[in-house]
Design an enzyme around this catalytic site. Structure first.
Site, PDB file in Angstrom:
ATOM      1  N   HIS A 115       0.963  -1.194  -0.037  1.00 14.81           N
ATOM      2  CA  HIS A 115       0.103   0.032   0.291  1.00 14.81           C
ATOM      3  C   HIS A 115       0.835   1.300   0.001  1.00 14.81           C
ATOM      4  CE1 HIS A 115       0.348   0.812   4.371  1.00 14.81           C
ATOM      5  NE2 HIS A 115       0.240  -0.362   4.604  1.00 14.81           N
ATOM      6  N   ASP A 136       6.263   0.670   6.408  1.00 18.57           N
ATOM      7  CA  ASP A 136       4.888   0.488   6.532  1.00 18.57           C
ATOM      8  C   ASP A 136       4.211   1.715   5.530  1.00 18.57           C
ATOM      9  OD1 ASP A 136       2.151  -0.131   6.976  1.00 18.57           O
ATOM     10  OD2 ASP A 136       2.022   0.626   8.608  1.00 18.57           O
ATOM     11  N   GLU A 146      -4.874   1.970   2.517  1.00 21.58           N
ATOM     12  CA  GLU A 146      -4.993   0.873   3.290  1.00 21.58           C
ATOM     13  C   GLU A 146      -5.032   1.275   4.764  1.00 21.58           C
ATOM     14  OE1 GLU A 146      -3.476  -2.329   6.139  1.00 21.58           O
ATOM     15  OE2 GLU A 146      -2.730  -0.209   5.781  1.00 21.58           O
ATOM     16  N   GLU A 147      -4.547   2.338   5.147  1.00 27.21           N
ATOM     17  CA  GLU A 147      -4.320   2.716   6.435  1.00 27.21           C
ATOM     18  C   GLU A 147      -5.800   3.169   7.225  1.00 27.21           C
ATOM     19  OE1 GLU A 147      -1.935   1.883   8.183  1.00 27.21           O
ATOM     20  OE2 GLU A 147      -0.088   2.154   7.523  1.00 27.21           O
ATOM     21  N   ASP A 160       3.370  -6.287   3.405  1.00 26.49           N
ATOM     22  CA  ASP A 160       2.871  -5.207   4.439  1.00 26.49           C
ATOM     23  C   ASP A 160       3.475  -5.412   5.743  1.00 26.49           C
ATOM     24  OD1 ASP A 160       1.828  -2.943   5.391  1.00 26.49           O
ATOM     25  OD2 ASP A 160      -0.283  -3.552   5.389  1.00 26.49           O
ATOM     26  N   HIS A 181       3.673   2.851  12.599  1.00 23.47           N
ATOM     27  CA  HIS A 181       2.831   4.030  12.967  1.00 23.47           C
ATOM     28  C   HIS A 181       3.434   5.060  13.764  1.00 23.47           C
ATOM     29  CE1 HIS A 181      -0.977   1.383  11.938  1.00 23.47           C
ATOM     30  NE2 HIS A 181      -0.325   1.481  11.020  1.00 23.47           N
TER      31      HIS A 181
END
Length: 453
Positions: free
Chosen positions: A276, A288, A322-323, A350, A420
């Site tokens: 993503h 990520d 995606e997030e 991912d 994140h």
């Protein structure tokens, strides 16, 4: 860099003999001596930066990855339109303990969760009540009303697979605010989803219940969660001040970015390999999921550099959103179904750019048996694990169309230090490990496009 020293001119595309051992060796040798993955990730992270859906960074990454795949002369490169949510953080997130008997005022390391409605400049003060899980919250009932709920459920350190530990703790982040709001809470704090004690707060998506108020939801670092819990044990009337500015704006047009090399014998059978393209708005989205995107592009680039023509069609897909919405994966599957496309495999990376140890999968017994039949071919490259269940979020919507869904499995022990957070930057990625994943993905794609699955 090494990619400019070796094999920068592609060979003419040609058929190649089905000597799997020799061809897998060529893939690894080429990637580890002349790969482009690391330098491409450098550009994505250091020049473009973070890429939350709907942001200028996301738009820039769409245009750059399209141009990158065009520069590699893939057979087809195109954009697939998709409407995405557009959330903005809006300002500095603040969490302060304001009446500690021991420490007075203490500012905690915090980040608002994605899609959260902020407090605005006026902020919010409330008494804190601690729980370890959603069921524990529900048992509190009316005790929660008018309070700020502090979810302090840690990732289980006894689980070797940190993704399993993440899954076990994720509900408090994803639905904690929605559940707390039902009981009259005025805000939530969430212990960051990390398997280490550190000062980095971890953001991530959360979902509201449309039938109840949208209350502020923020994450605090694991170190500060430990502190807050310790102080609450001695002082039940502890108050916390929250300040955040998150706002959900109108949806925006964005794109999945797709590059393709057509198959020579069964072009209607498609292998989608991707990651993503979006990331959170902190850090650079290196692990990520910039790593997964650059590795997917590299699979097709290796075919071009080696001069190989696949039997089946290979697509590199950069999924968007995606997030905080999964719109890209959903739209890709919808369009594939509408066009009557036949995907035989969806492969997603991912889980970070760490040392690869194998692949997980979801599919029929026959599909998964075929995957594990390649164990002896992949074992020399230390890909030991091929029989675990799994897949990927963006490829998940393809499931009802019948392909095997495959997730790249790296060593996950360090992933949730960066996940994140502001620490997820290019410098956190090891070049050797990143290139080993790209080679592993190309090796698996090669076996599928040659033999089917």
């Amino acid at each position: 860099m090494k990619k400019f020293l070796l094999a920068t001119v592609f060979l003419p595309m040609m058929a190649f003999g089905q000597n799997h051992e020799a061809n897998l060796r060529k893939i690894y040798d080429t990637e580890l001596s002349a790969g482009h993955t690391y330098d491409n990730l450098r550009y994505l992270c250091k020049v473009i930066g973070n890429r939350l859906a709907g942001s200028p960074g996301a738009a820039a990454s769409v245009e750059w990855t399209k141009q990158l795949m065009e520069s590699y002369d893939f057979d087809t490169v195109y954009l697939q339109p998709v409407m995405v949510p557009h959330w903005e953080r809006g300002g500095k997130d603040v969490v302060k303990i304001v009446n500690s008997v021991k420490h007075g005022t203490v500012e905690l390391n915090a980040l608002a969760l994605g899609n959260t409605r902020g407090t605005g400049a006026k902020g919010l003060v409330g008494q804190v009540i601690e729980v370890k899980s959603i069921p524990e919250l529900m048992a509190m009932g009316e005790k929660v009303r008018g309070k700020i709920v502090f979810f302090n459920g840690p990732m289980d350190p006894k689980l070797i697979d940190t993704f399993q530990a993440y899954g076990g703790a994720n509900a408090q982040r994803s639905s904690g605010a929605a559940e707390a709001s039902k009981l009259g809470a005025i805000g939530t704090l969430v212990r960051s989803l990390s398997n280490t004690i550190n000062e980095f707060p971890h953001t991530g998506n959360q979902r509201y219940n449309p039938d109840f108020p949208e209350i502020p939801a923020l994450a605090i670092s694991t170190a500060d969660a430990e502190l807050l819990s310790e102080l609450l044990a001695d002082q039940a009337d502890l108050n916390v001040y929250l300040e955040s500015y998150g706002e959900m704006k109108s949806e925006k047009l964005s794109y999945n970015v797709i590059g393709e090399i057509r198959g020579t014998e069964k072009p209607e059978e498609i292998i989608a390999v991707g990651g993503h393209l979006d990331s959170w708005d902190v850090g650079e989205g290196a692990h990520d999921d910039g790593a997964g995107c650059m590795q997917a592009i590299e699979v097709l680039r290796l075919y071009k550099q080696l001069g190989w023509k696949p039997k089946r069609t290979i697509r590199a897909v950069m999924w968007m959103n995606e997030e905080n919405g999964l719109r890209g994966g959903q739209e890709y599957a919808r369009v594939a179904k509408e066009k009557g496309e036949k995907h035989i495999a969806g492969i997603e990376s991912d889980s970070g750019g760490f040392l690869p140890i194998g692949f997980s999968s979801t599919g029929t017994d026959a599909q998964r048996s075929k995957l594990t039949s390649w164990s002896e071919l992949l074992r020399p490259y230390q890909l030991w694990s091929l029989d675990r269940p799994g897949g990927g979020a963006d490829i998940g919507p393809l499931r009802d169309q019948g392909p095997i869904l495959i997730g790249l499995k790296p060593d996950s022990q360090r992933y949730f230090f960066y996940h994140h957070t502001e620490a997820d930057v290019f410098e956190a990625v090891d070049q050797r490990e990143l290139e080993l994943v790209a080679a592993a993905m190309a090796a698996l794609v090669y076996l599928i496009e040659q033999e089917g699955i």
